[in-house]
Scaffold this motif. Structure first.
Motif, PDB file in Angstrom:
ATOM      1  N   GLU A   1       0.865  -1.235   0.108  1.00  0.00           N
ATOM      2  CA  GLU A   1       0.221  -0.256  -0.053  1.00  0.00           C
ATOM      3  C   GLU A   1       0.726   1.277  -0.095  1.00  0.00           C
ATOM      4  OE1 GLU A   1      -3.651   1.746   2.650  1.00  0.00           O
ATOM      5  OE2 GLU A   1      -2.838   0.050   3.194  1.00  0.00           O
ATOM      6  N   HIS A   2       2.038   1.228   0.618  1.00  0.00           N
ATOM      7  CA  HIS A   2       2.809   2.379   0.799  1.00  0.00           C
ATOM      8  C   HIS A   2       3.984   2.448   0.256  1.00  0.00           C
ATOM      9  CE1 HIS A   2      -0.181   3.906   3.758  1.00  0.00           C
ATOM     10  NE2 HIS A   2      -0.164   2.991   4.300  1.00  0.00           N
TER      11      HIS A   2
ATOM     12  N   THR B   1       7.163  -7.842  11.538  1.00  0.00           N
ATOM     13  CA  THR B   1       5.924  -6.902  11.600  1.00  0.00           C
ATOM     14  C   THR B   1       5.989  -5.616  11.721  1.00  0.00           C
ATOM     15  OG1 THR B   1       5.909  -7.338  14.224  1.00  0.00           O
ATOM     16  CG2 THR B   1       4.716  -8.970  12.925  1.00  0.00           C
ATOM     17  N   ARG B   2       7.051  -5.196  12.222  1.00  0.00           N
ATOM     18  CA  ARG B   2       7.395  -3.755  12.237  1.00  0.00           C
ATOM     19  C   ARG B   2       7.330  -3.105  10.789  1.00  0.00           C
ATOM     20  NH1 ARG B   2       7.921  -0.504  16.685  1.00  0.00           N
ATOM     21  NH2 ARG B   2       8.117  -1.950  18.501  1.00  0.00           N
ATOM     22  N   LEU B   3       7.964  -3.668  10.013  1.00  0.00           N
ATOM     23  CA  LEU B   3       7.998  -3.480   8.426  1.00  0.00           C
ATOM     24  C   LEU B   3       6.674  -3.579   8.050  1.00  0.00           C
ATOM     25  CD1 LEU B   3      10.142  -2.840   6.011  1.00  0.00           C
ATOM     26  CD2 LEU B   3       9.998  -5.458   5.724  1.00  0.00           C
ATOM     27  N   LEU B   4       5.965  -4.746   8.003  1.00  0.00           N
ATOM     28  CA  LEU B   4       4.766  -4.533   7.837  1.00  0.00           C
ATOM     29  C   LEU B   4       3.745  -3.576   7.928  1.00  0.00           C
ATOM     30  CD1 LEU B   4       3.591  -8.404   8.609  1.00  0.00           C
ATOM     31  CD2 LEU B   4       4.407  -7.287   6.088  1.00  0.00           C
ATOM     32  N   GLU B   5       3.939  -2.720   9.296  1.00  0.00           N
ATOM     33  CA  GLU B   5       3.273  -1.826   9.659  1.00  0.00           C
ATOM     34  C   GLU B   5       3.376  -0.589   8.764  1.00  0.00           C
ATOM     35  OE1 GLU B   5       4.169  -1.063  13.757  1.00  0.00           O
ATOM     36  OE2 GLU B   5       3.319  -2.914  14.418  1.00  0.00           O
TER      37      GLU B   5
ATOM     38  N   GLU C   1      -1.522  -2.418   3.745  1.00  0.00           N
ATOM     39  CA  GLU C   1      -1.882  -3.628   3.185  1.00  0.00           C
ATOM     40  C   GLU C   1      -0.867  -4.319   2.085  1.00  0.00           C
ATOM     41  OE1 GLU C   1      -4.715  -5.203   3.583  1.00  0.00           O
ATOM     42  OE2 GLU C   1      -5.093  -3.663   5.103  1.00  0.00           O
ATOM     43  N   HIS C   2      -0.970  -5.715   2.108  1.00  0.00           N
ATOM     44  CA  HIS C   2       0.196  -6.351   1.395  1.00  0.00           C
ATOM     45  C   HIS C   2      -0.341  -7.898   0.720  1.00  0.00           C
ATOM     46  CE1 HIS C   2       0.792  -9.035   5.034  1.00  0.00           C
ATOM     47  NE2 HIS C   2       0.919  -7.717   5.734  1.00  0.00           N
ATOM     48  N   GLY C   3       0.309  -8.172  -0.069  1.00  0.00           N
ATOM     49  CA  GLY C   3       0.057  -9.632  -0.664  1.00  0.00           C
ATOM     50  C   GLY C   3       0.413 -10.577   0.414  1.00  0.00           C
TER      51      GLY C   3
ATOM     52  N   GLN D   1      15.922  -7.726  -1.305  1.00  0.00           N
ATOM     53  CA  GLN D   1      14.511  -7.529  -1.625  1.00  0.00           C
ATOM     54  C   GLN D   1      13.487  -8.400  -1.294  1.00  0.00           C
ATOM     55  OE1 GLN D   1      14.146  -6.316  -5.922  1.00  0.00           O
ATOM     56  NE2 GLN D   1      12.971  -7.725  -6.215  1.00  0.00           N
ATOM     57  N   LEU D   2      12.360  -7.798  -1.053  1.00  0.00           N
ATOM     58  CA  LEU D   2      11.115  -8.278  -0.696  1.00  0.00           C
ATOM     59  C   LEU D   2      10.238  -8.098  -1.587  1.00  0.00           C
ATOM     60  CD1 LEU D   2      10.988  -8.047   3.192  1.00  0.00           C
ATOM     61  CD2 LEU D   2      11.713 -10.127   2.016  1.00  0.00           C
ATOM     62  N   GLU D   3       9.161  -9.012  -2.466  1.00  0.00           N
ATOM     63  CA  GLU D   3       8.215  -8.864  -3.229  1.00  0.00           C
ATOM     64  C   GLU D   3       7.084  -9.387  -2.642  1.00  0.00           C
ATOM     65  OE1 GLU D   3       7.062  -8.807  -8.145  1.00  0.00           O
ATOM     66  OE2 GLU D   3       9.298  -9.455  -7.349  1.00  0.00           O
ATOM     67  N   PHE D   4       5.960  -8.791  -2.580  1.00  0.00           N
ATOM     68  CA  PHE D   4       4.773  -8.965  -2.064  1.00  0.00           C
ATOM     69  C   PHE D   4       3.828  -9.441  -3.299  1.00  0.00           C
ATOM     70  CE2 PHE D   4       6.334  -7.502   1.976  1.00  0.00           C
ATOM     71  CZ  PHE D   4       5.679  -8.260   2.720  1.00  0.00           C
TER      72      PHE D   4
END
Length: 185
Positions: A58-59, A100-104, A108-110, A181-184
């Motif tokens: 999302e961001h 989880t901090r990164l997810l915040e 929204e993510h895949g 790299q992370l790709e959702f």
């Protein structure tokens, strides 16, 4: 002739004003976009980018990706994880951030994450692992920043000692070092 020069001057002034107006519009739009990124909690990296996150997020803060330098990752809230690993001797103290901090920060993510290392090693990780399995993004090991030759700059590690059910080849393969790299999706 004077009338022709006057007309030419007016046309040029109009062009300059419209170019200036266009430039102002672009500048204003850029400010709006940077404000939106700041509101989403994603600053612009000031140092070398060590992690790039893209895909279904999302961001973002750079093109269609969220990029982080080391200071930005540390600003998410450094914690400590003490665990054994198959690649180290005895217990090791890692310092970094919970995934989880990164997810915040990403919003929204895949549902799946394709993690890629500097050497192009890739592994698919269920996005649920980042929360439910306590995935940890280590920047330091035993008080020292991880260098590329020490599995850095980021080592995604699971709490193998605290969660023995994760101490299996499946999770060992997902504990990717030299993460870049992370790709959702």
């Amino acid at each position: 002739m004077a009338l022709l020069q006057l007309t030419w001057t007016i046309v040029m002034i109009k062009k300059r004003l419209s170019l200036t107006f266009g430039g102002l519009v672009l500048l204003a739009w850029g400010l709006v976009l940077s404000t939106a990124s700041a509101e989403a909690g994603l600053a612009t990296p000031k140092g070398a980018v060590i992690l790039r996150v893209l895909g279904d997020i999302e961001h973002t803060n750079q093109d269609a990706a969220a990029v982080f330098d080391r200071d930005m990752i540390e600003a998410l809230g450094m914690e400590t994880l003490v665990t054994t690993t198959p690649w180290t001797d005895g217990e090791v103290t890692f310092e970094g951030v919970r995934a989880t901090r990164l997810l915040e920060q990403l919003g929204e993510h895949g549902r799946h994450v394709l993690a890629r290392a500097l050497n192009d090693y890739t592994v698919e990780i269920p996005a649920d692992d980042l929360e439910a399995k306590d995935l940890f993004l280590a920047l330091k090991m035993d008080g020292r920043y991880l260098r590329v030759r020490d599995k850095g700059p980021i080592w995604a590690i699971y709490p193998f000692s605290r969660r023995p059910e994760l101490n299996t080849p499946v999770y060992h393969n997902r504990a990717i070092w030299q993460l870049q790299q992370l790709e959702f999706n």
